[in-house]
Design a protein around this motif. Sequence first.
Motif, mmCIF file in Angstrom:
data_model
loop_
_atom_site.group_PDB
_atom_site.id
_atom_site.type_symbol
_atom_site.label_atom_id
_atom_site.label_comp_id
_atom_site.label_asym_id
_atom_site.label_seq_id
_atom_site.Cartn_x
_atom_site.Cartn_y
_atom_site.Cartn_z
ATOM 1 N N THR A 43 0.864 -1.270 0.058
ATOM 2 C CA THR A 43 0.005 0.016 0.042
ATOM 3 C C THR A 43 0.721 1.503 -0.134
ATOM 4 O O THR A 43 2.335 1.170 0.221
ATOM 5 C CB THR A 43 -1.076 0.127 1.082
ATOM 6 O OG1 THR A 43 -0.033 0.132 2.400
ATOM 7 C CG2 THR A 43 -1.807 -1.237 1.239
ATOM 8 N N VAL A 44 0.231 2.339 -0.380
ATOM 9 C CA VAL A 44 0.751 3.640 -0.266
ATOM 10 C C VAL A 44 -0.117 4.695 0.570
ATOM 11 O O VAL A 44 -1.275 4.264 0.788
ATOM 12 C CB VAL A 44 1.277 4.162 -1.521
ATOM 13 C CG1 VAL A 44 2.133 3.523 -2.254
ATOM 14 C CG2 VAL A 44 0.093 4.408 -2.524
ATOM 15 N N GLU A 45 0.468 5.793 0.976
ATOM 16 C CA GLU A 45 -0.402 6.844 1.711
ATOM 17 C C GLU A 45 -0.469 7.755 0.640
ATOM 18 O O GLU A 45 0.035 7.546 -0.579
ATOM 19 C CB GLU A 45 0.518 7.492 2.709
ATOM 20 C CG GLU A 45 0.944 6.660 4.041
ATOM 21 C CD GLU A 45 -0.174 6.564 4.801
ATOM 22 O OE1 GLU A 45 -0.997 7.201 4.947
ATOM 23 O OE2 GLU A 45 -0.399 5.324 5.612
ATOM 24 N N ALA A 46 -1.814 8.433 0.716
ATOM 25 C CA ALA A 46 -2.185 9.555 -0.001
ATOM 26 C C ALA A 46 -0.942 10.726 -0.525
ATOM 27 O O ALA A 46 -0.861 11.164 -1.636
ATOM 28 C CB ALA A 46 -3.468 10.252 0.098
ATOM 29 N N SER A 49 4.470 10.095 -3.602
ATOM 30 C CA SER A 49 4.925 10.540 -4.853
ATOM 31 C C SER A 49 4.359 9.622 -6.143
ATOM 32 O O SER A 49 4.293 8.389 -5.740
ATOM 33 C CB SER A 49 6.279 11.133 -5.041
ATOM 34 O OG SER A 49 7.006 10.161 -5.326
ATOM 35 N N THR A 50 3.941 10.288 -7.086
ATOM 36 C CA THR A 50 3.542 9.197 -8.403
ATOM 37 C C THR A 50 4.542 8.300 -8.421
ATOM 38 O O THR A 50 4.521 7.272 -8.924
ATOM 39 C CB THR A 50 3.181 10.112 -9.462
ATOM 40 O OG1 THR A 50 1.960 11.006 -9.052
ATOM 41 C CG2 THR A 50 2.649 9.163 -10.642
ATOM 42 N N LEU A 51 5.890 9.018 -8.719
ATOM 43 C CA LEU A 51 7.297 8.276 -8.921
ATOM 44 C C LEU A 51 7.344 6.870 -8.112
ATOM 45 O O LEU A 51 7.581 5.740 -8.278
ATOM 46 C CB LEU A 51 8.384 9.091 -9.192
ATOM 47 C CG LEU A 51 9.817 8.512 -9.477
ATOM 48 C CD1 LEU A 51 9.480 7.682 -11.115
ATOM 49 C CD2 LEU A 51 10.846 9.493 -9.626
ATOM 50 N N GLU A 52 7.140 7.182 -6.713
ATOM 51 C CA GLU A 52 7.408 6.427 -5.590
ATOM 52 C C GLU A 52 6.347 5.175 -5.685
ATOM 53 O O GLU A 52 6.665 3.914 -5.809
ATOM 54 C CB GLU A 52 7.404 7.097 -4.315
ATOM 55 C CG GLU A 52 8.370 7.773 -3.837
ATOM 56 C CD GLU A 52 8.232 8.324 -2.707
ATOM 57 O OE1 GLU A 52 9.053 8.198 -1.542
ATOM 58 O OE2 GLU A 52 7.305 9.002 -2.394
ATOM 59 N N ALA A 53 5.015 5.493 -6.188
ATOM 60 C CA ALA A 53 4.005 4.602 -6.485
ATOM 61 C C ALA A 53 4.619 3.734 -7.744
ATOM 62 O O ALA A 53 4.125 2.518 -7.646
ATOM 63 C CB ALA A 53 2.646 5.193 -6.492
ATOM 64 N N ILE A 54 4.769 4.262 -8.729
ATOM 65 C CA ILE A 54 5.330 3.368 -9.897
ATOM 66 C C ILE A 54 6.294 2.324 -9.441
ATOM 67 O O ILE A 54 6.313 1.482 -9.885
ATOM 68 C CB ILE A 54 5.496 4.502 -10.962
ATOM 69 C CG1 ILE A 54 4.358 5.026 -11.675
ATOM 70 C CG2 ILE A 54 6.300 3.576 -12.087
ATOM 71 C CD1 ILE A 54 4.895 6.106 -12.537
ATOM 72 N N GLU A 55 7.326 3.090 -8.811
ATOM 73 C CA GLU A 55 8.439 2.097 -8.255
ATOM 74 C C GLU A 55 7.966 1.238 -7.354
ATOM 75 O O GLU A 55 8.387 -0.216 -7.666
ATOM 76 C CB GLU A 55 9.524 3.034 -7.521
ATOM 77 C CG GLU A 55 10.375 3.909 -8.649
ATOM 78 C CD GLU A 55 11.079 5.067 -7.594
ATOM 79 O OE1 GLU A 55 10.783 4.934 -6.430
ATOM 80 O OE2 GLU A 55 11.840 5.522 -8.557
ATOM 81 N N GLU A 81 -4.108 3.587 -14.909
ATOM 82 C CA GLU A 81 -3.792 5.224 -14.904
ATOM 83 C C GLU A 81 -2.397 5.516 -15.439
ATOM 84 O O GLU A 81 -2.529 6.622 -16.061
ATOM 85 C CB GLU A 81 -4.162 5.733 -13.418
ATOM 86 C CG GLU A 81 -5.509 5.889 -12.760
ATOM 87 C CD GLU A 81 -6.051 4.504 -12.226
ATOM 88 O OE1 GLU A 81 -7.408 4.581 -12.452
ATOM 89 O OE2 GLU A 81 -5.287 3.633 -11.866
ATOM 90 N N PHE A 82 -1.569 4.898 -15.026
ATOM 91 C CA PHE A 82 -0.282 5.255 -15.467
ATOM 92 C C PHE A 82 -0.046 4.843 -17.108
ATOM 93 O O PHE A 82 0.630 5.651 -17.682
ATOM 94 C CB PHE A 82 0.896 4.357 -14.649
ATOM 95 C CG PHE A 82 0.967 4.723 -13.159
ATOM 96 C CD1 PHE A 82 0.872 6.222 -12.877
ATOM 97 C CD2 PHE A 82 0.986 3.912 -12.066
ATOM 98 C CE1 PHE A 82 1.249 6.619 -11.679
ATOM 99 C CE2 PHE A 82 0.965 4.150 -10.837
ATOM 100 C CZ PHE A 82 1.017 5.682 -10.515
ATOM 101 N N MET A 83 -0.663 4.021 -17.441
ATOM 102 C CA MET A 83 -0.644 3.693 -19.032
ATOM 103 C C MET A 83 -1.360 4.984 -19.697
ATOM 104 O O MET A 83 -0.765 5.086 -20.643
ATOM 105 C CB MET A 83 -1.500 2.539 -19.379
ATOM 106 C CG MET A 83 -0.606 1.263 -18.924
ATOM 107 S SD MET A 83 0.760 1.172 -19.593
ATOM 108 C CE MET A 83 0.562 0.718 -21.472
#
Length: 96
Positions: A43-46, A49-55, A81-83
């Motif tokens: 999971t991630v927190e709100a 960052s987008t880059l951290e989520a992708i990683e 969403e990233f696509m």
Amino acid sequence: DTDHRLVGVVSYRSLLRVLGCGTKAGTDGPIAVSEIMRRDPVTVEASTSTLEAIEAMRKHGVGCLPVVKEGRLVGMVTDHEFMDIAAELLADKLRD
């Protein structure tokens, strides 16, 4: 759970595994979600960052990333969403 905390995620991939492997021997009827869900999902927190989520998605090989606040689900980020973002960036780059 009883405190409304996220305890698992059922992914498209886990559903495909069930369909591909069939049900457990001797099991009649529906399969419980608890049998196919991924427990303790990444999971991630709100504020992530987008880059951290992708990683995180790439590192853990997941296509969806629950967004939580104090263990409770507040959103979901998926590779879809990233696509969409990647497609827009690629299209802009190719037009230049």
